[in-house]
Design an enzyme around this catalytic site. Structure first.
Site, short mmCIF file in Angstrom:
data_model
loop_
_atom_site.label_atom_id
_atom_site.label_comp_id
_atom_site.label_asym_id
_atom_site.label_seq_id
_atom_site.Cartn_x
_atom_site.Cartn_y
_atom_site.Cartn_z
N ASP A 227 0.83 -1.20 0.00
CA ASP A 227 0.00 0.00 0.00
C ASP A 227 0.87 1.26 0.00
OD1 ASP A 227 -2.85 0.90 0.38
OD2 ASP A 227 -1.96 1.91 2.11
N GLU B 146 2.08 -0.27 -4.91
CA GLU B 146 1.20 0.83 -5.31
C GLU B 146 2.09 2.07 -5.35
OE1 GLU B 146 -2.92 3.13 -4.02
OE2 GLU B 146 -1.55 2.41 -2.49
C1 GLC Z 1 -4.18 3.00 -0.80
C2 GLC Z 1 -5.39 2.09 -0.77
C3 GLC Z 1 -6.56 2.89 -0.33
C4 GLC Z 1 -6.29 3.42 1.06
C5 GLC Z 1 -5.00 4.19 1.11
C6 GLC Z 1 -4.54 4.40 2.53
O1 GLC Z 1 -4.29 3.99 -1.74
O2 GLC Z 1 -5.56 1.49 -2.02
O3 GLC Z 1 -7.74 2.13 -0.36
O4 GLC Z 1 -7.34 4.25 1.46
O5 GLC Z 1 -3.95 3.52 0.47
O6 GLC Z 1 -4.15 3.19 3.10
#
Ligand code: GLC
Length: 545
Positions: free
Chosen positions: A223, A273
């Site tokens: 994440d 991500e």
């Molecule tokens: C990422 C996740 C999202 C979340 C954020 C904070 O972007 O995909 O759903 O709210 O991180 O953890």
């Protein structure tokens, strides 16, 4: 484009082989609250996932990525974790998670779990201890606690904003009842950011990785992977590079993590991500001793337009090539407006850092035709393809959720200006729910016709189409491992070949607005719409042999 720092094969992991499973996998994203409800309480759970493994096997995916399943107060749909080594009771137990991993493996499906290293929940024992221990304590040094500015410390330590809206700092009340220090939260106030300058944080996360690897998981989706390290001076930000993201120090973390994975021989992987839009900086995360893959957000954001898509496909392939990394192709996830709806609007692009638009008309029939064509496009491109739960049913964004039912913090922190992400998180329609079954977000009546039960009975449904396409993709080496080459085509048409061992598959996507006369071929392997009489209608794709 500058070539990222050269690498030596000595640093490359054993899994760098061109046929490693994750280089061409079809990966299905499960958002556990909304996938399948096994115990009838209206919330998806592990029992539900286990019961639907035959469905996933039949769909033909190689792996699942499961969004956070850990104990969480759910201030941010599970991305606020209170215990990284257990399962939230709403979802089940650790023993059930272990059973799930082993049953998925028996079904030929690998399991990637979500890890959230940027922040935890304000209910995590470390954060509670930090609140209790007070300023200057080693417990506070695991987070970013700072005194406020202003005469009485009444102003946040700097001007950083929360991604969800409002200030990125919250002030705490100290043990004596007086207003005290502030702590940094890039996301909701219930999600305090860890301080990765602290070696204890490194040791803790390496131990968490091993905890899950010892239970057989096949990898981690990381994440906000580029946010972990901050400029420790915490400077105000006006413009230019952001001091909270993509700091050089983050790469040391992933080099260390890669070594943790390398100690396991079942070829586990990372998918990051990573939000940076600079291709050279993006590629740094994909050096052979760091992350295996990262999400391709520029592709997800692209409008439904041949030139724009071709440009982003080219830049994706170009930025991955120097580091020998594999690309990912993603159309939707649990944070974005479902692409059936996006592709049915006049403006088909998507801005990740913008507000989710609402009140915009969408032609869902058109959106579904384009979504099916986009599925064939993504499944034919070289790399990994992601399917977000419900893509295979052609689900649209649910835009009319009543405010009192909404749960996403972005809705509340923007005063409803941003509708938030609940509309892409509505539980899947299976069609065999009890008649009085409720779900944590209500399903629209129009989804009855889109349920798994309805679509399973119809081979020409979106589900039938996804099953056929994924089966073809796994059966054809050309589609999984073949060389990629653009072929000439009329304006507004994407045309390319994937070729392996003398066998070729040609993919054509007609975005031109007029029917396309198909080139010579021996067989139509699959088409996303009618491809009879040698012509392909607009917004339709085909695989030819
Ligand atoms: C990422 C996740 C999202 C979340 C954020 C904070 O972007 O995909 O759903 O709210 O991180 O953890």
């Amino acid at each position: 484009m500058a070539t990222p720092e050269a690498f030596t094969t000595a640093t490359a992991s054993r899994s760098a082989s061109p046929s490693a499973w994750w280089r061409s996998a079809a990966i299905y994203q499960i958002y556990p609250r909304s996938f399948a409800d096994g115990d009838g309480d209206g919330i998806g759970d592990l029992a539900g996932i286990r019961a639907r493994l035959p469905y996933l096997r039949r769909l033909g995916v190689d792996a699942v990525w499961i969004s956070p399943w850990y104990p969480s107060p759910m201030a941010d749909g599970g991305y606020d974790i209170a215990d990284y080594r257990d399962i939230d009771p709403v979802f089940g137990t650790l023993a059930e998670a272990e059973a799930l991993v082993s049953e998925a493996h028996d079904a030929g499906i690998r399991v990637i779990v979500d890890i959230v290293p940027n922040h935890c929940s304000d209910q995590h024992p470390w954060f509670r201890a930090a609140l209790e221990a007070g300023p200057g304590s080693p417990e506070r040094a695991r987070f970013w606690f700072r005194p406020g500015r202003g005469e009485h410390g009444e102003l946040p330590p700097n001007n950083w904003q929360s991604v969800f809206g409002g200030a990125g700092w919250r002030r705490v009340t100290e043990a004596d009842g007086a207003p005290g220090e502030w702590y940094l939260h890039r996301f909701a106030p219930e999600q305090p950011d860890f301080n990765w300058e602290n070696p204890e944080v490194h040791a803790e996360f390496e131990s968490i990785l091993r905890f899950w690897l010892d239970r057989g998981v096949d990898g981690f989706r990381i994440d906000v992977a580029d946010n972990l390290v901050k400029d420790p001076a915490l400077p105000d930000h006006e413009s230019g590079p952001t001091p909270w993201a993509d700091q050089d120090g983050v790469h040391e973390i992933y080099r260390a993590w890669h070594k943790v994975l390398d100690a396991y021989d079942h070829d586990p992987v990372f998918v990051g991500e990573v939000w940076t839009s600079d291709p050279e900086r993006f590629a740094r995360y994909l050096r052979p001793d760091e992350l295996h893959t990262a999400f391709n957000f520029p592709f997800l954001q692209s409008p439904w337009d041949a030139t724009a898509l071709r440009t982003v496909i080219d830049s994706t392939l170009a930025e991955h090539a120097p580091v020998g990394a594999t690309a990912t192709w993603v159309l939707s996830n649990h944070d974005t407006t479902r692409h059936v709806t996006r592709y049915g609007r006049a403006d088909t692009s998507y801005a990740l850092d913008g507000r989710r638009v609402h009140g915009v008309t969408a032609d869902l029939g058109l959106g579904r035709r384009r979504a099916a064509a986009a599925a064939l496009l993504t499944m034919a491109l070289p790399g990994c393809v992601y399917v977000y739960q419900g893509d295979e049913l052609g689900l649209d964004e649910v835009e009319d959720i009543a405010p009192e039912l909404r749960q996403d913090p972005t809705f509340f922190q923007t005063g409803g200006e941003d509708l938030g992400r609940d509309g892409c998180r509505v539980p899947l329609p299976w069609g065999d729910e009890a008649p009085d079954a409720r779900s944590w977000l209500p399903r629209p009546a129009a989804w009855d016709a889109l349920s798994v039960r309805e679509q399973s009975a119809d081979p020409d449904s979106m589900l039938g189409f996804y099953r056929r396409a994924l089966a073809l993709r796994s059966a054809r080496t050309a589609l999984r491992e073949g060389e990629f080459a653009w072929l000439s085509a009329p304006a507004g048409v994407l045309s390319f070949a994937r070729t392996a061992a003398g066998s070729s598959v040609r993919c054509l996507v007609n975005l031109s607005g007029t029917p396309l006369v198909l080139p010579d071929h021996t067989e139509v392997l699959i088409a996303s719409g009618p491809a009879e009489n040698g012509t392909l209608p607009p917004d339709t794709a085909v695989w030819l042999r």
